[in-house]
Design a protein around this motif. Structure first.
Motif, mmCIF file in Angstrom:
data_model
loop_
_atom_site.group_PDB
_atom_site.id
_atom_site.type_symbol
_atom_site.label_atom_id
_atom_site.label_comp_id
_atom_site.label_asym_id
_atom_site.label_seq_id
_atom_site.Cartn_x
_atom_site.Cartn_y
_atom_site.Cartn_z
ATOM 1 N N LEU A 40 0.840 -0.996 -0.080
ATOM 2 C CA LEU A 40 -0.183 0.024 0.084
ATOM 3 C C LEU A 40 0.909 1.340 0.144
ATOM 4 C CD1 LEU A 40 -2.774 1.300 0.225
ATOM 5 C CD2 LEU A 40 -3.014 0.905 2.819
ATOM 6 N N ALA A 41 1.807 1.146 0.901
ATOM 7 C CA ALA A 41 3.095 2.415 0.939
ATOM 8 C C ALA A 41 3.439 2.557 -0.561
ATOM 9 C CB ALA A 41 3.766 2.228 1.957
ATOM 10 N N ALA A 42 3.760 1.391 -1.077
ATOM 11 C CA ALA A 42 4.632 1.389 -2.538
ATOM 12 C C ALA A 42 3.705 2.057 -3.666
ATOM 13 C CB ALA A 42 5.067 0.170 -2.848
ATOM 14 N N LEU A 43 2.460 1.693 -3.383
ATOM 15 C CA LEU A 43 1.584 1.974 -4.256
ATOM 16 C C LEU A 43 1.438 3.575 -4.518
ATOM 17 C CD1 LEU A 43 -1.038 1.738 -6.311
ATOM 18 C CD2 LEU A 43 -2.464 1.461 -4.330
ATOM 19 N N TYR A 44 1.347 4.344 -3.233
ATOM 20 C CA TYR A 44 1.567 5.651 -3.260
ATOM 21 C C TYR A 44 2.920 6.523 -3.704
ATOM 22 C CZ TYR A 44 1.677 10.537 -1.643
ATOM 23 O OH TYR A 44 2.033 11.919 -1.694
ATOM 24 N N GLN A 45 3.805 5.749 -2.884
ATOM 25 C CA GLN A 45 5.583 6.133 -3.234
ATOM 26 C C GLN A 45 6.419 5.003 -3.574
ATOM 27 O OE1 GLN A 45 6.868 9.278 -3.600
ATOM 28 N NE2 GLN A 45 8.750 8.433 -3.901
ATOM 29 N N PRO A 46 6.783 4.833 -4.660
ATOM 30 C CA PRO A 46 6.898 5.734 -5.827
ATOM 31 C C PRO A 46 5.918 5.526 -6.888
ATOM 32 C CG PRO A 46 8.304 3.906 -6.020
ATOM 33 C CD PRO A 46 7.666 3.679 -4.939
ATOM 34 N N VAL A 47 4.953 4.265 -6.947
ATOM 35 C CA VAL A 47 4.448 4.252 -8.205
ATOM 36 C C VAL A 47 3.471 5.215 -8.348
ATOM 37 C CG1 VAL A 47 2.658 2.526 -8.882
ATOM 38 C CG2 VAL A 47 4.494 1.659 -7.620
ATOM 39 N N TRP A 48 2.437 5.812 -7.516
ATOM 40 C CA TRP A 48 1.535 6.692 -7.709
ATOM 41 C C TRP A 48 2.244 8.097 -8.038
ATOM 42 C CZ3 TRP A 48 -3.915 6.917 -7.975
ATOM 43 C CH2 TRP A 48 -4.696 8.298 -8.072
ATOM 44 N N THR A 49 3.078 8.446 -7.088
ATOM 45 C CA THR A 49 3.680 9.693 -7.133
ATOM 46 C C THR A 49 4.516 9.886 -8.560
ATOM 47 O OG1 THR A 49 5.653 9.081 -5.938
ATOM 48 C CG2 THR A 49 3.840 10.088 -4.814
ATOM 49 N N GLY A 50 5.112 8.624 -9.021
ATOM 50 C CA GLY A 50 5.875 8.650 -10.084
ATOM 51 C C GLY A 50 5.434 8.435 -11.438
ATOM 52 N N ALA A 51 3.883 8.417 -11.326
ATOM 53 C CA ALA A 51 3.010 8.314 -12.475
ATOM 54 C C ALA A 51 1.773 9.280 -12.628
ATOM 55 C CB ALA A 51 2.545 6.889 -12.705
ATOM 56 N N ILE A 52 1.216 9.432 -11.458
ATOM 57 C CA ILE A 52 -0.016 10.304 -11.665
ATOM 58 C C ILE A 52 0.392 11.657 -11.456
ATOM 59 C CG2 ILE A 52 -2.510 10.583 -10.964
ATOM 60 C CD1 ILE A 52 -1.705 7.568 -12.149
ATOM 61 N N GLY A 53 0.358 12.721 -12.549
ATOM 62 C CA GLY A 53 0.561 13.883 -12.319
ATOM 63 C C GLY A 53 -0.659 15.194 -13.119
ATOM 64 N N LYS A 54 -1.193 14.210 -13.662
ATOM 65 C CA LYS A 54 -2.598 15.091 -14.239
ATOM 66 C C LYS A 54 -3.729 14.279 -14.353
ATOM 67 C CE LYS A 54 -0.635 14.359 -18.910
ATOM 68 N NZ LYS A 54 0.640 13.843 -18.551
ATOM 69 N N PRO A 55 -4.905 15.098 -14.601
ATOM 70 C CA PRO A 55 -6.227 14.289 -14.688
ATOM 71 C C PRO A 55 -6.261 13.038 -15.711
ATOM 72 C CG PRO A 55 -6.657 16.682 -14.430
ATOM 73 C CD PRO A 55 -5.112 16.481 -14.591
ATOM 74 N N ALA A 56 -5.490 13.411 -17.095
ATOM 75 C CA ALA A 56 -5.447 12.351 -17.802
ATOM 76 C C ALA A 56 -4.915 10.995 -17.243
ATOM 77 C CB ALA A 56 -4.829 12.761 -19.117
ATOM 78 N N ASP A 57 -3.739 11.036 -16.611
ATOM 79 C CA ASP A 57 -3.136 9.975 -15.968
ATOM 80 C C ASP A 57 -3.825 9.298 -14.921
ATOM 81 O OD1 ASP A 57 -0.796 10.919 -17.033
ATOM 82 O OD2 ASP A 57 -0.132 12.025 -15.401
ATOM 83 N N PHE A 58 -4.618 10.006 -14.329
ATOM 84 C CA PHE A 58 -5.735 9.300 -13.224
ATOM 85 C C PHE A 58 -6.710 8.753 -14.050
ATOM 86 C CE2 PHE A 58 -9.665 9.359 -10.680
ATOM 87 C CZ PHE A 58 -9.365 8.636 -9.644
ATOM 88 N N ALA A 59 -7.298 9.130 -15.243
ATOM 89 C CA ALA A 59 -8.217 8.609 -15.915
ATOM 90 C C ALA A 59 -7.664 7.400 -16.741
ATOM 91 C CB ALA A 59 -8.824 9.546 -17.090
#
Length: 397
Positions: free
Chosen positions: A344-363
């Motif tokens: 769960l921690a890795a899902l946020y850092q670095p996986v999420w923080t390294g990939a999701i930077g704008k709405p299109a990424d989240f979509a």
């Protein structure tokens, strides 16, 4: 019809994973879970989590060690070799070729496509966290242990913290968790006897202590390479990026590889699937003294992964016996909750923080998660679609 328990069948399965498993070791564990727990039912969710917990405690690349153990359980020693070869060779070959011709392999993936692959890794890890949490965090205590573990690791990110969290969770589980009597497990069909396990562990220690002495006595360049890469694979907990500083001190400080070449190879390693430990193949092939080229790459690759084989083969026979006891099951229940917290921690850092930077990424990440969890599309297809989508989004921007 191919025997599903043959080494060749194991090789083909892991080869496909080696060609499509982008996202680093955490994502690799997610791919393995989807392939061998959810799809093929080679082992149960709990057995898989126990295996991940063991490999997290051992030095070396955890995802590769999980793969070696899965191959071993399916087709013996040949299966272990086949699993490692299938998962490792694609990225190792690309990196060795890159070392031989940087100008031809410098742009292996377009930046947009690479970013799309990182976004898909968010969905893969999220699916793994959700699936493992539903099975392994079944009450308030274990959910609390998962959340506390994730919080501690996020606040103090280090390999020592991760090991400490798992150790504390094991002690907590030992005292506070009482496994149900009917809560049996599905043991892996381990083919390594205890006597053989002792021999493998003894060989690991002998090489770790003997290679430096032999190198001093014989002063041979090939032996020096084997010693450097074997030691790197033996002493690094956490694997992946953690091995880079040690490798840099071994090959850049010694003058075997210049700093610019080292950094170029590191950049290429981020753009391809498979384990980051295959960076050793690039370094071996890029050596400015013999052995170099493909021969040097093969030597470095085998040397850095040799400790993983010896440790997993040596530890598994004893691990399987220990996990049958009620006290060990209680401790493992706590450790498994902590493992979910680490993921769960890795899902946020670095996986999420390294990939999701704008709405299109989240979509795109949300679409990939729906494709995996509800449309039941194969992970490799989602990976390819994610890379293509990332490239199209970068072109359209």
């Amino acid at each position: 019809m191919t025997d599903s328990r043959s080494a060749w069948s194991v090789f083909v399965i892991f080869l496909r994973l080696g060609l499509t498993s982008f996202g680093g070791p955490v994502a690799h564990l997610g791919y393995f879970r989807a392939e061998f727990v959810s799809r093929r039912h080679w082992l149960s969710e709990r057995s898989y989590a126990d295996l991940v917990a063991l490999c997290q405690f051992l030095p070396g690349p955890a995802s590769s060690q999980v793969g070696i153990a899965l191959g071993l359980s399916r087709a013996g020693y040949l299966g272990a070799m086949a699993a490692w070869a299938g998962f490792t060779l694609p990225s190792a070959l690309v990196l060795m070729l890159f070392a031989l011709g940087l100008t031809h392999y410098g742009s292996l993936l377009a930046p947009g496509a690479l970013h799309g692959l990182k976004v898909v890794a968010v969905a893969v890890v999220a699916q793994a966290v959700w699936g493992m949490a539903r099975t392994l965090c079944t009450d308030g205590l274990r959910i609390t242990m998962m959340m506390v573990g994730a919080g501690i690791v996020l606040l103090h990110p280090s390999i020592g913290t991760q090991i400490g969290v798992m150790a504390a969770a094991g002690i907590t589980g030992l005292w506070l968790i009482k496994p149900a009597e009917s809560n049996g497990h599905e043991p892996l069909p381990i083919t390594v006897r205890r006597r053989a396990g002792v021999l493998w562990l003894s060989l690991f220690v002998l090489l770790l202590g003997g290679l430096p002495l032999a190198n001093q006595l014989l002063s041979n360049q090939t032996l020096a390479m084997v010693d450097a890469f074997y030691r790197s694979g033996s002493l690094v907990f956490g694997g992946g990026h953690v091995v880079l500083p040690l490798l840099q001190s071994e090959v850049v400080t010694s003058g075997w590889v210049d700093k610019q070449t080292f950094l170029a190879g590191y950049g290429a390693a981020q753009a391809i699937p498979g384990p980051l430990f295959t960076f050793a193949a690039f370094l071996g092939a890029a050596m400015n003294q013999t052995p170099t080229g493909l021969g040097g790459g093969v030597i470095a690759l085998l040397a850095i992964f040799a400790p993983s084989f010896l440790l997993i083969l040596g530890a598994l026979p004893f691990w399987e016996a220990l996990r049958r006891s009620q006290r060990t099951q209680a401790a493992l229940s706590g450790i498994n909750a902590a493992v979910v917290g680490l993921l769960l921690a890795a899902l946020y850092q670095p996986v999420w923080t390294g990939a999701i930077g704008k709405p299109a990424d989240f979509a795109l990440a949300l679409l990939a998660l729906v494709a995996l969890m509800f449309w039941k599309l194969p992970p490799w297809l989602v990976v390819i679609a994610g890379g293509l989508s990332g490239w199209l989004l970068s072109v359209a921007a």
